[in-house]
Scaffold this motif. Structure first.
Motif, mmCIF file in Angstrom:
data_model
loop_
_atom_site.group_PDB
_atom_site.id
_atom_site.type_symbol
_atom_site.label_atom_id
_atom_site.label_comp_id
_atom_site.label_asym_id
_atom_site.label_seq_id
_atom_site.Cartn_x
_atom_site.Cartn_y
_atom_site.Cartn_z
ATOM 1 N N GLN A 65 0.817 -1.222 0.000
ATOM 2 C CA GLN A 65 0.000 0.000 0.000
ATOM 3 C C GLN A 65 0.846 1.265 0.000
ATOM 4 N N ILE A 66 1.913 1.266 0.761
ATOM 5 C CA ILE A 66 2.731 2.475 0.857
ATOM 6 C C ILE A 66 3.449 2.743 -0.473
ATOM 7 N N VAL A 67 3.761 1.681 -1.202
ATOM 8 C CA VAL A 67 4.392 1.835 -2.521
ATOM 9 C C VAL A 67 3.407 2.492 -3.491
ATOM 10 N N GLU A 68 2.177 1.995 -3.474
ATOM 11 C CA GLU A 68 1.151 2.556 -4.356
ATOM 12 C C GLU A 68 0.780 3.982 -3.923
ATOM 13 N N ALA A 69 0.750 4.206 -2.618
ATOM 14 C CA ALA A 69 0.450 5.552 -2.096
ATOM 15 C C ALA A 69 1.470 6.561 -2.620
ATOM 16 N N ARG A 70 2.738 6.165 -2.594
ATOM 17 C CA ARG A 70 3.794 7.055 -3.097
ATOM 18 C C ARG A 70 3.558 7.389 -4.572
ATOM 19 N N GLU A 71 3.222 6.370 -5.371
ATOM 20 C CA GLU A 71 2.991 6.606 -6.802
ATOM 21 C C GLU A 71 1.833 7.589 -7.032
ATOM 22 N N ILE A 72 0.776 7.416 -6.247
ATOM 23 C CA ILE A 72 -0.370 8.332 -6.383
ATOM 24 C C ILE A 72 0.042 9.758 -6.009
ATOM 25 N N MET A 73 0.729 9.897 -4.882
ATOM 26 C CA MET A 73 1.106 11.245 -4.417
ATOM 27 C C MET A 73 2.045 11.926 -5.411
ATOM 28 N N LEU A 74 2.890 11.133 -6.080
ATOM 29 C CA LEU A 74 3.831 11.706 -7.056
ATOM 30 C C LEU A 74 3.137 12.269 -8.298
ATOM 31 N N LYS A 75 1.873 11.891 -8.507
ATOM 32 C CA LYS A 75 1.134 12.471 -9.638
ATOM 33 C C LYS A 75 0.806 13.945 -9.381
ATOM 34 N N TYR A 76 0.802 14.364 -8.094
ATOM 35 C CA TYR A 76 0.390 15.725 -7.736
ATOM 36 C C TYR A 76 1.489 16.511 -7.020
ATOM 37 N N LYS A 77 2.301 15.802 -6.240
ATOM 38 C CA LYS A 77 3.305 16.461 -5.395
ATOM 39 C C LYS A 77 4.699 16.284 -5.997
ATOM 40 N N ARG A 78 5.555 17.277 -5.809
ATOM 41 C CA ARG A 78 6.931 17.187 -6.319
ATOM 42 C C ARG A 78 7.714 16.072 -5.618
ATOM 43 N N PRO A 79 8.659 15.430 -6.336
ATOM 44 C CA PRO A 79 9.501 14.400 -5.690
ATOM 45 C C PRO A 79 10.268 14.956 -4.490
ATOM 46 N N SER A 80 10.560 16.245 -4.491
ATOM 47 C CA SER A 80 11.312 16.855 -3.386
ATOM 48 C C SER A 80 10.427 17.240 -2.190
ATOM 49 N N THR A 81 9.128 16.956 -2.256
ATOM 50 C CA THR A 81 8.229 17.284 -1.140
ATOM 51 C C THR A 81 8.744 16.663 0.163
ATOM 52 N N PRO A 82 8.931 17.472 1.217
ATOM 53 C CA PRO A 82 9.471 16.939 2.474
ATOM 54 C C PRO A 82 8.569 15.889 3.125
ATOM 55 N N ILE A 83 9.196 14.903 3.707
ATOM 56 C CA ILE A 83 8.490 13.858 4.449
ATOM 57 C C ILE A 83 9.195 13.619 5.777
ATOM 58 N N ALA A 84 8.399 13.465 6.835
ATOM 59 C CA ALA A 84 8.929 13.036 8.141
ATOM 60 C C ALA A 84 8.461 11.613 8.411
ATOM 61 N N LEU A 85 9.400 10.747 8.756
ATOM 62 C CA LEU A 85 9.068 9.400 9.240
ATOM 63 C C LEU A 85 9.277 9.414 10.744
ATOM 64 N N LEU A 86 8.211 9.222 11.494
ATOM 65 C CA LEU A 86 8.256 9.352 12.958
ATOM 66 C C LEU A 86 7.990 7.984 13.561
ATOM 67 N N ARG A 87 8.930 7.494 14.356
ATOM 68 C CA ARG A 87 8.821 6.115 14.864
ATOM 69 C C ARG A 87 8.724 6.085 16.390
ATOM 70 N N HIS A 88 7.841 5.225 16.888
ATOM 71 C CA HIS A 88 7.687 5.024 18.343
ATOM 72 C C HIS A 88 7.482 6.367 19.049
ATOM 73 N N ILE A 89 6.595 7.169 18.480
ATOM 74 C CA ILE A 89 6.340 8.524 18.996
ATOM 75 C C ILE A 89 5.997 8.492 20.490
ATOM 76 N N GLY A 90 6.719 9.277 21.271
ATOM 77 C CA GLY A 90 6.413 9.415 22.692
ATOM 78 C C GLY A 90 6.906 8.264 23.555
ATOM 79 N N ARG A 91 7.518 7.273 22.900
ATOM 80 C CA ARG A 91 8.020 6.116 23.656
ATOM 81 C C ARG A 91 9.540 6.242 23.829
ATOM 82 N N GLU A 92 10.114 5.292 24.545
ATOM 83 C CA GLU A 92 11.525 5.349 24.911
ATOM 84 C C GLU A 92 12.441 5.423 23.683
#
Lengths: 250, 250
Positions: B175-202
């Motif tokens: 799903q995330i692969v297909e989501a990226r392809e869809i978003m690339l139809k409208y958003k620039r490849p350089s559009t910033p992305i944050a990957l946030l892991r284990h938010i608020g945890r140790e």
């Protein structure tokens, strides 16, 4: 190089809807421990009694840059200072601009999250935000109205639950009328709507209505408008957007 | 009619990201005062130490209906019980289903709001959520993938900041692969992305990247993905979506 110079720290704090119950533990502790609290007058008034021994810096609307520069000056002078927003400071709040103003100053900026209005408001009427959703501000003060209209089209076409921030003010009354017309191109007139007023404050109240009729009710700058998706329903006085769990019952 | 029978009350509580700082004061007090706490095992484990003297009812994923029925049974037996979700219980949480299960039971259900993951996570990287935004879950367990794809198209076309909940799991990786392809139809490849892991945890951590490259980094079920709008930028290690205040500087 220079003589010892204790620098202060800036906290950008979302205080939640505005009472001392729906504020986070961290935000509460930060406000207890800082030397000074700054913000839009209405927000400062919400916390003044609880943190009475602080210095306060309050200013009117549209003075955001000045407010951030004042906060930075106080931090440079050695004070720990909290810049507060209602809801979350990172959603239509002060976080972005404070980071920009403090850039390259050497002053640390910590963002303290809060419960944004639509999340607090949603709990009053049930669970309208259970599924995919869009948040749109109808204020065209900083955003071109054409951009906002396009977003209303897209969010409606995508069958998102929609939360409208800043739906209307004393002088800005036409946007909500046009927003309704756009949403009606995609959503049924019977689509449930919650009007949530003064969320988390003393005179908190709400109306459950629908897309056809909601403009017949009071809407002002203290109102949050939540529009359901195609599955949202109102039953026993509760507005609920299902996640689809019902499927597992059978 | 029947003999006196003290009924319990149900609280559906969003505990925020999962630490005891970003929980609301109200949620904390509720958990202190109830007789019992119920929830998905992972969430119950997060609060067990802090509220050690409670009864606990934990259960695995996909047992949501059973969990709500257990909670209702305990309330009917006179206990005050909190059903917890991480983040906010009204966003992909348990609020909707608990209200549905308790309907017509005569048992009161109070929803206690919390800080949802994307709001907590956003503070780690700056202020990426400052403007209009969409929240989309990529889990197709309860929602048709075609509906989700349509929403990805609409949110991208509308230039919303997008938060992706449940971007990927051990078995759900496409799903995330297909989501990226869809978003690339409208958003620039350089559009910033944050990957946030284990938010608020140790072991909380994050990566700042962009739409072109973000799939080269680790993404799992504990990751939140925030994709910027056309104005979002990364500078000095901060990801910021402007509100437009810069316009007022000149």
């Amino acid at each position: 190089m220079s003589s010892e110079n204790k620098k202060g720290k800036i906290y950008v704090v979302g205080i939640g809807p505005g009472n001392m119950e729906d504020i986070s533990v961290r935000a509460y502790k930060v406000l207890k421990n800082v030397d000074a609290i700054a913000g839009y007058t209405t927000y400062v008034d919400l916390v003044k009694d609880e943190f009475a021994n602080k210095e306060f810096y309050s200013s009117g609307m549209k003075r955001e840059i000045d407010r951030c520069e004042e906060v930075l000056a106080q931090a440079k002078a050695g004070k720990n200072i909290a810049l507060i927003s209602s809801g979350d400071s990172g959603i239509y709040g002060m976080a972005g601009i404070m980071i920009e103003v403090a850039e390259n100053s050497g002053i640390e900026v910590e963002i303290v999250p809060g419960i944004t209005s639509t999340i607090a408001g949603a709990t009053l009427v049930g669970a309208p935000l259970m599924h995919d959703q869009a948040i749109i501000s109808l204020s065209d003060l900083l955003t071109d109205w054409e951009v906002i209209k396009k977003r209303l089209h897209c969010a409606s076409d995508g069958d998102f639950v929609i939360s409208l921030y800043n739906p209307k003010s004393k002088t800005r009354v036409e946007q909500i009328v046009e927003a309704r017309e756009i949403m009606l191109k995609y959503k049924r007139p019977s689509t449930p709507i919650a009007l949530l007023r003064h969320i988390g404050r003393e005179n908190e109240n709400y109306t459950l209505t629908n897309l056809d009729e909601f403009l017949n009710y009071e809407i002002d700058m203290f109102t949050m408008v939540i529009i359901g998706n195609s599955n949202t329903y109102i039953k026993n006085g509760k507005m609920i957007t299902p996640r689809g769990y019902k499927l597992w019952y059978g």
